[in-house]
Enzyme design. Structure first.
Site, PDB file in Angstrom:
ATOM      1  N   GLY B  14       0.807  -1.215   0.000  1.00  0.00           N
ATOM      2  CA  GLY B  14       0.000   0.000   0.000  1.00  0.00           C
ATOM      3  C   GLY B  14       0.838   1.261   0.000  1.00  0.00           C
ATOM      4  N   THR B  15       0.254   2.328  -0.401  1.00  0.00           N
ATOM      5  CA  THR B  15       0.988   3.591  -0.519  1.00  0.00           C
ATOM      6  C   THR B  15       0.016   4.740  -0.597  1.00  0.00           C
ATOM      7  OG1 THR B  15       2.861   2.667  -1.713  1.00  0.00           O
ATOM      8  CG2 THR B  15       2.367   4.939  -2.148  1.00  0.00           C
ATOM      9  N   THR B  16       0.452   5.922  -0.086  1.00  0.00           N
ATOM     10  CA  THR B  16      -0.247   7.149  -0.441  1.00  0.00           C
ATOM     11  C   THR B  16       0.756   8.061  -1.116  1.00  0.00           C
ATOM     12  OG1 THR B  16      -1.608   6.966   1.531  1.00  0.00           O
ATOM     13  CG2 THR B  16      -1.559   9.095   0.453  1.00  0.00           C
TER      14      THR B  16
END
Lengths: 249, 264
Positions: B14-16
């Site tokens: 996951g990443t933002t």
């Protein structure tokens, strides 16, 4: 100016004792024997003009185009062997579309000129190829403004304010130097180019000729195209009048 | 989707990542969590990598894929800069990334945000999501939900039986509030500080809600004067609704005079 190579001019891969490659110089002669081609850089764009010598009265006017569009923003005028010129134009078009698809933007004119020059130079390096017998005047308008380049059969490419190749290049260069290019718009430039071509055309040696002109400027929305018909006619008329005035003197 | 994956082992990445334009440049922001399943492999990773002096890229999705793509593009751009004789434009960088992403779409899984400044167009942001689309936007966010866990789940708002798309839809909707936040908070012509504060706020909101994002907030500001990197440690970020103050140890809470371990 001219000297026979005598033995050192049989191949493009042979230097002469005084450091010249004669085949390339002979290729340049082919350019010097063709109709005059000039290009000028005005303050808002480029204008190019060609003195097309008509070989036969049976030829359709407008055929045998000497000025070609390479990309939306640039065009090329060819002097010398027409068939060689077609080859170079094809290569330039292919370089331009390839650059566009890889980098996502129109090819900068400087880059295009370098690639064309490299290609022309390539053909002076191998014994199984002959040099191109044509000189190119390349004009384009990219995000750095209008630019004019000239490529010679040796593969040299330089950037110019005004350039001329072909039969009348000496006379044409003198005329171009008289112009104040940095203050001229392309509209005025078109008239000036037409006048110069009519002036350097030698009525005695070559009979008929057809004028072909193109421009790429702010008025043409930075697209390379033929000069619009009304302006073209105006330019031709002005050139003819100027010629008559000169004869009248 | 990769059909050869062992369907019983979940693995997500996951990443933002965020890219925002402002008056005179761009601000790129990212969280710092690299996770494989429930394990945080790197809690302080740097997801904003340099392509040229004036163009940076935010990487998301598969770490390997995004690194390889940026390495190739850095190499191509370096050669291009030498040939051109001047810095490459952001558009060219984005196009090179897009070509790699699109032409290898079967093998890659990476979403990228390219941002930078050049003298012709100023500050520009380009989003290049999974399939290799190239979209120029004034701001863009990528919240990569990561690969899916195979579970039998009935979608709450549609009756799909296909397990892949169900989980994807649920995860996606969980992060979609960030789009709403941006629709409301982004305005044209912000100053550099306004834009940076917006980015930090957005990343920290995403970190609060998205389990696949966390750690610190890193930002990169690019404008005509150059590039500035900033670092906001996770414990210095503003606390959002329901978030606790950081504690040294749970024992402190238990031994504290006030018997409430949690404030409701």
């Amino acid at each position: 100016m001219s000297s026979i190579g005598t033995g050192y001019d049989l191949s493009v891969t042979t230097f002469s004792p005084d450091g010249r490659v004669f085949q390339i110089e002979y290729a340049a002669k082919a350019v010097d024997n063709s109709g005059t081609v000039i290009g000028i850089k005005c303050k808002d764009g480029i204008v190019m003009g060609v003195e097309k010598l008509i070989a036969s009265k049976m030829m359709l006017p407008g055929s045998n185009r000497r000025i070609h569009s390479v990309h939306r923003h640039s065009g090329m005028a060819v002097a010398g062997l027409a068939a060689d010129g077609r080859q170079i134009v094809a290569r330039a078009k292919s370089e331009a579309t390839n650059y566009q698809s890889v980098y996502g933007e129109p090819i900068p004119v400087k880059e295009l000129a370098e690639r064309v020059a490299s290609y022309v130079h390539l053909c002076t390096l191998y014994w199984w190829l002959r040099p191109f017998g044509c000189g190119i005047i390349l004009g384009g308008y990219d995000r750095d403004g209008p630019q004019l380049y000239m490529v010679e059969p040796s593969g040299i490419s330089n950037r110019y304010f005004g350039a001329a190749i072909g039969k009348g290049k000496q006379a044409a260069k003198t005329e171009i130097e008289k112009l104040k290019l940095s203050e001229m718009t392309c509209r005025e430039g078109v008239i000036a180019v037409a006048k110069i071509i009519y002036k350097v055309h030698d009525e005695a040696k070559d009979k008929a000729f057809e004028l072909e002109m193109s421009w790429v400027c702010d008025e043409s929305k930075q697209q390379h195209q033929k000069v619009p018909d009304d302006l073209f006619e105006e330019a031709k008329a002005a050139a003819r009048t100027a010629l008559e005035e000169m004869d009248a003197d | 989707m990769d059909l050869n994956m062992d369907l019983n082992s979940p693995h997500s990445m996951g990443t933002t990542i965020i890219g925002v334009t402002y008056e005179g440049g761009v601000v790129l922001g990212a969280d710092s969590r690299t996770s494989t399943g429930m394990y945080v492999a790197n809690r302080a990773s740097d997801k904003i990598t340099q392509l040229t002096d004036n163009v940076y890229v935010c990487r998301s999705g598969s770490a390997a894929d995004s690194q390889i793509v940026s390495d190739y593009v850095r190499y191509f751009l370096h050669q291009h800069t030498i040939q051109l004789g001047q810095p490459a434009t952001v558009k060219v960088a984005a196009n090179l990334i897009r070509l790699l992403s699109y032409n290898n779409k079967n093998m890659l899984q990476t979403g990228l945000i390219v941002g930078g400044w050049d003298k012709y167009e100023g500050g520009k942001i380009y989003g290049i999501p999974l399939g290799g689309t190239l979209v120029e936007q004034p701001f863009t966010i990528g919240v990569q939900p990561g690969k899916l866990e195979l579970k039998e789940v009935q979608c709450s708002h549609c009756s799909l039986e296909n397990f892949w798309s169900i989980k994807y839809v649920i995860r996606r909707s969980g992060s979609s509030y960030l789009y709403g936040f941006f629709d409301q908070a982004w305005k044209e012509g912000m100053t550099k500080d306004e834009a940076e504060q917006l980015v930090v706020k957005a990343v920290s909101l995403a970190i609060a809600r998205d389990g696949a994002s966390g750690g610190v907030v890193r930002t990169v500001v690019i404008n005509s004067e150059g590039v500035t990197r900033n670092f906001y440690p996770g414990d210095k970020l503003q606390l959002w609704h329901d978030e606790l103050e950081p504690q040294n140890s749970l024992l402190d809470i238990l031994n504290s005079p006030s018997p409430e371990p949690m404030n409701i």
